[in-house]
Design an enzyme around this catalytic site. Structure first.
Site, PDB file in Angstrom:
ATOM      1  N   GLY A  99    -138.719 -61.084 -34.968  1.00  0.00           N
ATOM      2  CA  GLY A  99    -138.905 -59.745 -35.256  1.00  0.00           C
ATOM      3  C   GLY A  99    -139.835 -58.726 -35.053  1.00  0.00           C
ATOM      4  O   GLY A  99    -140.263 -58.071 -35.432  1.00  0.00           O
ATOM      5  N   GLY A 129    -140.045 -54.886 -34.674  1.00  0.00           N
ATOM      6  CA  GLY A 129    -140.439 -54.018 -36.060  1.00  0.00           C
ATOM      7  C   GLY A 129    -141.846 -53.633 -36.080  1.00  0.00           C
ATOM      8  O   GLY A 129    -142.804 -53.321 -34.991  1.00  0.00           O
ATOM      9  N   GLN A 130    -142.192 -53.087 -37.323  1.00  0.00           N
ATOM     10  CA  GLN A 130    -143.665 -52.021 -37.373  1.00  0.00           C
ATOM     11  C   GLN A 130    -144.847 -53.297 -37.058  1.00  0.00           C
ATOM     12  O   GLN A 130    -145.641 -52.783 -36.220  1.00  0.00           O
ATOM     13  CB  GLN A 130    -143.830 -51.920 -38.842  1.00  0.00           C
ATOM     14  N   ASP A 155    -131.556 -64.339 -33.466  1.00  0.00           N
ATOM     15  CA  ASP A 155    -131.223 -64.286 -34.874  1.00  0.00           C
ATOM     16  C   ASP A 155    -131.945 -65.611 -35.613  1.00  0.00           C
ATOM     17  O   ASP A 155    -131.630 -66.610 -35.129  1.00  0.00           O
ATOM     18  CB  ASP A 155    -129.810 -64.373 -35.164  1.00  0.00           C
ATOM     19  N   TYR A 179    -137.131 -59.387 -52.657  1.00  0.00           N
ATOM     20  CA  TYR A 179    -138.221 -59.251 -51.740  1.00  0.00           C
ATOM     21  C   TYR A 179    -139.314 -60.433 -52.244  1.00  0.00           C
ATOM     22  O   TYR A 179    -139.865 -61.350 -51.402  1.00  0.00           O
ATOM     23  CB  TYR A 179    -138.841 -58.140 -51.234  1.00  0.00           C
ATOM     24  N   LYS A 200    -140.827 -64.038 -50.929  1.00  0.00           N
ATOM     25  CA  LYS A 200    -142.065 -64.221 -50.582  1.00  0.00           C
ATOM     26  C   LYS A 200    -142.882 -65.404 -51.133  1.00  0.00           C
ATOM     27  O   LYS A 200    -143.523 -66.152 -50.570  1.00  0.00           O
ATOM     28  CB  LYS A 200    -142.975 -62.849 -50.867  1.00  0.00           C
TER      29      LYS A 200
HETATM   30  P1  NAD Z   1    -139.934 -54.406 -40.074  1.00  0.00           P
HETATM   31  O1  NAD Z   1    -138.652 -54.176 -40.889  1.00  0.00           O
HETATM   32  O2  NAD Z   1    -140.372 -53.238 -39.480  1.00  0.00           O
HETATM   33  O3  NAD Z   1    -139.309 -55.457 -38.833  1.00  0.00           O
HETATM   34  C1  NAD Z   1    -138.704 -56.585 -39.110  1.00  0.00           C
HETATM   35  C2  NAD Z   1    -137.883 -56.968 -38.003  1.00  0.00           C
HETATM   36  O4  NAD Z   1    -137.115 -58.092 -38.029  1.00  0.00           O
HETATM   37  C3  NAD Z   1    -136.952 -55.850 -37.321  1.00  0.00           C
HETATM   38  O5  NAD Z   1    -137.072 -55.523 -36.166  1.00  0.00           O
HETATM   39  C4  NAD Z   1    -135.329 -56.422 -37.535  1.00  0.00           C
HETATM   40  O6  NAD Z   1    -134.794 -56.123 -36.494  1.00  0.00           O
HETATM   41  C5  NAD Z   1    -135.785 -57.909 -37.541  1.00  0.00           C
HETATM   42  N1  NAD Z   1    -134.624 -58.760 -38.192  1.00  0.00           N
HETATM   43  C6  NAD Z   1    -134.064 -58.686 -39.243  1.00  0.00           C
HETATM   44  N2  NAD Z   1    -133.183 -59.592 -39.376  1.00  0.00           N
HETATM   45  C7  NAD Z   1    -133.645 -60.540 -38.353  1.00  0.00           C
HETATM   46  C8  NAD Z   1    -133.010 -61.696 -38.033  1.00  0.00           C
HETATM   47  N3  NAD Z   1    -131.730 -62.266 -38.737  1.00  0.00           N
HETATM   48  N4  NAD Z   1    -133.259 -62.244 -36.800  1.00  0.00           N
HETATM   49  C9  NAD Z   1    -134.037 -61.789 -36.212  1.00  0.00           C
HETATM   50  N5  NAD Z   1    -135.007 -60.737 -36.395  1.00  0.00           N
HETATM   51  C10 NAD Z   1    -134.384 -59.794 -37.581  1.00  0.00           C
HETATM   52  O7  NAD Z   1    -140.959 -55.423 -40.712  1.00  0.00           O
HETATM   53  P2  NAD Z   1    -142.528 -55.455 -40.682  1.00  0.00           P
HETATM   54  O8  NAD Z   1    -143.161 -54.445 -41.179  1.00  0.00           O
HETATM   55  O9  NAD Z   1    -142.653 -55.720 -39.346  1.00  0.00           O
HETATM   56  O10 NAD Z   1    -142.795 -56.916 -41.411  1.00  0.00           O
HETATM   57  C11 NAD Z   1    -142.876 -58.028 -40.688  1.00  0.00           C
HETATM   58  C12 NAD Z   1    -143.104 -59.291 -41.721  1.00  0.00           C
HETATM   59  O11 NAD Z   1    -144.634 -58.901 -42.283  1.00  0.00           O
HETATM   60  C13 NAD Z   1    -142.150 -59.508 -42.887  1.00  0.00           C
HETATM   61  O12 NAD Z   1    -142.088 -60.750 -43.138  1.00  0.00           O
HETATM   62  C14 NAD Z   1    -142.685 -58.566 -44.117  1.00  0.00           C
HETATM   63  O13 NAD Z   1    -142.169 -59.149 -45.240  1.00  0.00           O
HETATM   64  C15 NAD Z   1    -144.235 -58.962 -43.701  1.00  0.00           C
HETATM   65  N6  NAD Z   1    -144.952 -57.465 -44.430  1.00  0.00           N
HETATM   66  C16 NAD Z   1    -144.848 -56.369 -43.675  1.00  0.00           C
HETATM   67  C17 NAD Z   1    -145.613 -55.422 -44.440  1.00  0.00           C
HETATM   68  C18 NAD Z   1    -145.664 -54.007 -44.135  1.00  0.00           C
HETATM   69  O14 NAD Z   1    -146.254 -53.148 -44.733  1.00  0.00           O
HETATM   70  N7  NAD Z   1    -145.041 -53.622 -43.006  1.00  0.00           N
HETATM   71  C19 NAD Z   1    -146.528 -55.724 -45.646  1.00  0.00           C
HETATM   72  C20 NAD Z   1    -146.612 -57.156 -46.198  1.00  0.00           C
HETATM   73  C21 NAD Z   1    -145.690 -58.116 -45.522  1.00  0.00           C
HETATM   74  C1  AKB Z   2    -142.898 -53.254 -48.523  1.00  0.00           C
HETATM   75  O1  AKB Z   2    -143.380 -52.052 -49.013  1.00  0.00           O
HETATM   76  O2  AKB Z   2    -142.016 -53.773 -48.824  1.00  0.00           O
HETATM   77  C2  AKB Z   2    -143.906 -53.973 -47.605  1.00  0.00           C
HETATM   78  C3  AKB Z   2    -144.776 -54.913 -48.377  1.00  0.00           C
HETATM   79  C4  AKB Z   2    -146.161 -54.391 -48.882  1.00  0.00           C
HETATM   80  O3  AKB Z   2    -144.837 -55.933 -48.332  1.00  0.00           O
HETATM   81  N1  AKB Z   2    -144.911 -52.810 -46.982  1.00  0.00           N
END
Ligand code: NAD
Ligand code: AKB
Length: 323
Positions: A8, A11-12, A54, A143, A147
């Site tokens: 992933g 992503g962010q 994937d 979600y 988690k």
């Molecule tokens: P994001 O949605 O920005 O990025 C997720 C990435 O996963 C994307 O680039 C997407 O293309 C990829 N993806 C989706 N399905 C896939 C698959 N089957 N195989 C491979 N890649 C795949 O998410 P993020 O914000 O970078 O979050 C990353 C992790 O951190 C996640 O587990 C999320 O739950 C967790 N998280 C994020 C936040 C936040 O605020 N960003 C907060 C709490 C937890």
């Molecule tokens: C969301 O809002 O889904 C995420 C998180 C807090 O897990 N940024």
């Protein structure tokens, strides 16, 4: 940590974590992977090796981790809260199906696994302020269900198979490099872009909705520090509460208005995302992370807002009074 693979990665979080890992360990030692292949000028592609992967494909996961040979996999691929409520079956398939394949391949290929949990692992029955490290976890989103189950699955693979699993419960993350991926806390990123590009923002959460938040440099550093932490000190391996600040949309709007005169914010709560936010904690107790691996955030509200605006190209025109 000598060599890492990130799922992933486009992503962010991945966009910034990959760059930080490459800066620390060397570009060729970090393999960025994602389901989607970003453009050639995306930093995770331009800055080092990238491979389409994937995470739900167990054979591919075993093959790619076997040939690259990471000692740590940062498993970031997931479907976030708002998209997960629109497509719960997809959220289950990616979040649980991906994690189990990463953990299974870890048994074969012998790497440690970092998995982010979230404030979403809590629900309406959890004490919201402060939310203890060990408490009731009955989330009411798909979600959140994935988690909590993910935290337990990672504990299971550690106790049953000896996999070195570790994880954090992240709050909402604020960053400038990559857009957020469809969560409930996304407003806290959108509002910066709207302030600079439009001078106005319509917020999808109500003004007094308080949630934990963190600036991305702290989130990236936390993941890297946890994976380097002394394992003999870790009692809460896979689910450390961490936080940096507690914010409402109104407070964030005010901080931006102090720096961008004339910025106008209105509120038009989206029922789905408002209900999700109302079920989440208002303030995490992160004392276990502080005690077990010396966690401490560096960015509060003002430092975060100033740094975000500087990176997004805003010339500071107003001195913000401190305090
Ligand atoms: P994001 O949605 O920005 O990025 C997720 C990435 O996963 C994307 O680039 C997407 O293309 C990829 N993806 C989706 N399905 C896939 C698959 N089957 N195989 C491979 N890649 C795949 O998410 P993020 O914000 O970078 O979050 C990353 C992790 O951190 C996640 O587990 C999320 O739950 C967790 N998280 C994020 C936040 C936040 O605020 N960003 C907060 C709490 C937890
Ligand atoms: C969301 O809002 O889904 C995420 C998180 C807090 O897990 N940024």
């Amino acid at each position: 940590m000598r060599r890492a693979l990130v799922t992933g990665a486009a992503g962010q979080i991945g966009t910034e974590l990959v760059q930080a890992l490459r800066a620390e360990l060397g570009s060729d030692r970090i393999l960025a992977t994602d389901l989607r292949e970003p453009d050639a000028d995306h930093p995770v592609v331009a800055g080092g090796p990238f491979q389409r992967l994937d995470c739900t494909d167990g054979d591919a996961m075993t093959r790619v981790t076997g040939s690259f040979g990471p000692d740590v996999v940062f498993h970031l691929a997931a479907i976030l809260s708002a998209v997960g409520e629109a497509h719960p079956e997809k959220a289950y398939a990616v979040n649980m199906g991906g994690l189990v394949q990463v953990l299974e391949a870890a048994r074969t290929n012998g790497y440690a696994v970092f998995t982010p949990s979230s404030i979403a692992a809590f629900g309406p029955g959890t004490p919201p302020d402060p939310t203890p490290q060990d408490t009731i976890q009955r989330p009411n989103t798909m979600y959140g269900v994935t988690k909590v189950a993910g935290e337990l699955l990672c504990d299971y693979y550690h106790h049953r198979f000896g996999v070195d699993t570790r994880g954090l419960r992240y709050p909402g993350l604020i960053s400038y490099s990559a857009p957020p991926g469809g969560g409930t806390t996304d407003y806290a990123v959108e509002i910066f872009h709207a302030a600079l590009e439009n001078g106005s923002y319509s917020c999808f959460l109500a003004p007094e909705t308080q949630l934990d938040m963190m600036y991305m440099p702290d989130a990236v550093r936390a993941a890297m520090e946890l994976m380097e932490a002394d394992p003999t000190r870790l009692r809460h391996r896979n689910a450390f509460n961490i936080t940096a600040m507690q914010l409402t949309p109104a407070q964030l709007a005010q901080a931006l208005q102090a720096r961008i005169p004339g910025f106008a914010v209105t509120y038009d709560p989206d029922p789905v995302r408002q209900a999700i936010a109302d079920s989440w904690p208002r303030r995490l107790d992160d004392s276990a992370a502080r005690e077990e691996w010396d966690w401490a955030p560096a960015y509060g509200l003002d430092e975060m807002v100033d740094d975000m605006l500087a990176h997004l190209g805003h010339p500071h025109t107003v001195d913000v009074p401190s305090g």
